[in-house]
Scaffold this motif. Structure first.
Motif, PDB file in Angstrom:
ATOM      1  N   TYR A   1      32.825 -26.293 -36.891  1.00  0.00           N
ATOM      2  CA  TYR A   1      32.419 -25.854 -35.560  1.00  0.00           C
ATOM      3  C   TYR A   1      32.673 -24.365 -35.432  1.00  0.00           C
ATOM      4  O   TYR A   1      33.346 -23.750 -36.254  1.00  0.00           O
ATOM      5  CB  TYR A   1      33.168 -26.617 -34.469  1.00  0.00           C
ATOM      6  CG  TYR A   1      34.652 -26.335 -34.450  1.00  0.00           C
ATOM      7  CD1 TYR A   1      35.169 -25.314 -33.663  1.00  0.00           C
ATOM      8  CD2 TYR A   1      35.542 -27.074 -35.223  1.00  0.00           C
ATOM      9  CE1 TYR A   1      36.523 -25.042 -33.637  1.00  0.00           C
ATOM     10  CE2 TYR A   1      36.895 -26.810 -35.200  1.00  0.00           C
ATOM     11  CZ  TYR A   1      37.372 -25.794 -34.413  1.00  0.00           C
ATOM     12  OH  TYR A   1      38.723 -25.521 -34.398  1.00  0.00           O
ATOM     13  N   GLY A   2      32.133 -23.784 -34.403  1.00  0.00           N
ATOM     14  CA  GLY A   2      32.359 -22.373 -34.156  1.00  0.00           C
ATOM     15  C   GLY A   2      31.821 -21.968 -32.808  1.00  0.00           C
ATOM     16  O   GLY A   2      31.097 -22.714 -32.144  1.00  0.00           O
ATOM     17  N   ARG A   3      32.203 -20.771 -32.410  1.00  0.00           N
ATOM     18  CA  ARG A   3      31.769 -20.234 -31.125  1.00  0.00           C
ATOM     19  C   ARG A   3      31.779 -18.716 -31.220  1.00  0.00           C
ATOM     20  O   ARG A   3      32.806 -18.111 -31.529  1.00  0.00           O
ATOM     21  CB  ARG A   3      32.743 -20.694 -30.044  1.00  0.00           C
ATOM     22  CG  ARG A   3      32.493 -20.092 -28.699  1.00  0.00           C
ATOM     23  CD  ARG A   3      33.519 -20.594 -27.700  1.00  0.00           C
ATOM     24  NE  ARG A   3      33.290 -19.982 -26.402  1.00  0.00           N
ATOM     25  CZ  ARG A   3      33.894 -20.344 -25.305  1.00  0.00           C
ATOM     26  NH1 ARG A   3      34.782 -21.312 -25.329  1.00  0.00           N
ATOM     27  NH2 ARG A   3      33.636 -19.746 -24.179  1.00  0.00           N
ATOM     28  N   VAL A   4      30.618 -18.104 -31.013  1.00  0.00           N
ATOM     29  CA  VAL A   4      30.541 -16.662 -30.883  1.00  0.00           C
ATOM     30  C   VAL A   4      30.428 -16.416 -29.388  1.00  0.00           C
ATOM     31  O   VAL A   4      29.443 -16.788 -28.763  1.00  0.00           O
ATOM     32  CB  VAL A   4      29.334 -16.066 -31.633  1.00  0.00           C
ATOM     33  CG1 VAL A   4      29.260 -14.562 -31.423  1.00  0.00           C
ATOM     34  CG2 VAL A   4      29.427 -16.391 -33.116  1.00  0.00           C
ATOM     35  N   ASN A   5      31.459 -15.835 -28.807  1.00  0.00           N
ATOM     36  CA  ASN A   5      31.549 -15.684 -27.364  1.00  0.00           C
ATOM     37  C   ASN A   5      31.613 -14.191 -27.022  1.00  0.00           C
ATOM     38  O   ASN A   5      32.661 -13.572 -27.106  1.00  0.00           O
ATOM     39  CB  ASN A   5      32.791 -16.422 -26.856  1.00  0.00           C
ATOM     40  CG  ASN A   5      32.824 -16.538 -25.360  1.00  0.00           C
ATOM     41  OD1 ASN A   5      31.888 -16.176 -24.667  1.00  0.00           O
ATOM     42  ND2 ASN A   5      33.932 -17.052 -24.851  1.00  0.00           N
ATOM     43  N   LEU A   6      30.463 -13.639 -26.659  1.00  0.00           N
ATOM     44  CA  LEU A   6      30.366 -12.220 -26.348  1.00  0.00           C
ATOM     45  C   LEU A   6      29.960 -12.028 -24.897  1.00  0.00           C
ATOM     46  O   LEU A   6      29.302 -12.885 -24.316  1.00  0.00           O
ATOM     47  CB  LEU A   6      29.317 -11.545 -27.239  1.00  0.00           C
ATOM     48  CG  LEU A   6      29.578 -11.584 -28.734  1.00  0.00           C
ATOM     49  CD1 LEU A   6      28.374 -11.053 -29.489  1.00  0.00           C
ATOM     50  CD2 LEU A   6      30.821 -10.792 -29.075  1.00  0.00           C
ATOM     51  N   SER A   7      30.349 -10.908 -24.336  1.00  0.00           N
ATOM     52  CA  SER A   7      29.903 -10.577 -22.992  1.00  0.00           C
ATOM     53  C   SER A   7      29.549  -9.097 -22.943  1.00  0.00           C
ATOM     54  O   SER A   7      30.116  -8.281 -23.666  1.00  0.00           O
ATOM     55  CB  SER A   7      30.981 -10.901 -21.960  1.00  0.00           C
ATOM     56  OG  SER A   7      32.163 -10.173 -22.231  1.00  0.00           O
ATOM     57  N   LEU A   8      28.593  -8.772 -22.103  1.00  0.00           N
ATOM     58  CA  LEU A   8      28.238  -7.385 -21.831  1.00  0.00           C
ATOM     59  C   LEU A   8      28.985  -7.016 -20.562  1.00  0.00           C
ATOM     60  O   LEU A   8      28.713  -7.567 -19.492  1.00  0.00           O
ATOM     61  CB  LEU A   8      26.722  -7.244 -21.647  1.00  0.00           C
ATOM     62  CG  LEU A   8      26.207  -5.830 -21.432  1.00  0.00           C
ATOM     63  CD1 LEU A   8      26.547  -4.939 -22.633  1.00  0.00           C
ATOM     64  CD2 LEU A   8      24.709  -5.856 -21.201  1.00  0.00           C
TER      65      LEU A   8
END
Length: 145
Positions: free
Chosen positions: A16-23
């Motif tokens: 599993y994985g999660r790329v969690n980005l925000s501007l």
């Protein structure tokens, strides 16, 4: 070598994985006015093996990385490394892991992006730090009422 084949064939591996980005746009001294920020991106694996019809054992490893650059955080599996054995209702764990109470209650109802980044809810910051420990998790059985 042949003796390992039946053992490996019964193991269940989940990646599993999660790329969690925000501007993010904010005004503060020394900050970039607009930036792409990482908010606890991660990947991991959970391997379980059914020992008997009721008992399973497994391993859970999780690594954090900066989703904006791809660079890893810390050394090894910095977000957790846990061995567990148990039944559907009782699990004995040993290793490095966070609070199951936080993950089972607060994180589920939080409106703050897994409590990461600038929108994190400070009330729950560091409720129970990730550390080496031994724990027992009890799970209620199915509702019969």
């Amino acid at each position: 070598m042949l003796a390992l084949v039946p053992c490996v064939a019964r193991a269940d591996v989940q990646l599993y994985g999660r790329v969690n980005l925000s501007l993010e746009r904010r005004a503060c001294a020394g900050c970039a006015p607009v930036e792409v920020a990482d908010n606890a991106s991660r990947f991991g694996l959970v391997e379980t093996e059914q020992l008997t019809p009721a008992i399973q054992a497994g391993l859970h490893l999780e690594k954090g990385f900066d989703g904006s650059t791809g660079l890893p955080y810390g050394e090894g599996f910095d977000r957790g490394s846990e061995f567990f054995i148990g039944t559907e209702n009782v699990k004995f764990s040993a290793g490095r892991f966070g609070s199951t109470a936080y993950l089972g209650v607060t994180d589920v109802v939080s409106l703050h992006n897994h409590d990461t980044g600038i929108s994190a809810d400070a009330l729950f910051a560091h409720v129970e730090p990730l550390e080496r420990k031994v724990g027992v998790t009890l799970t209620a059985g199915p509702w019969t009422g």
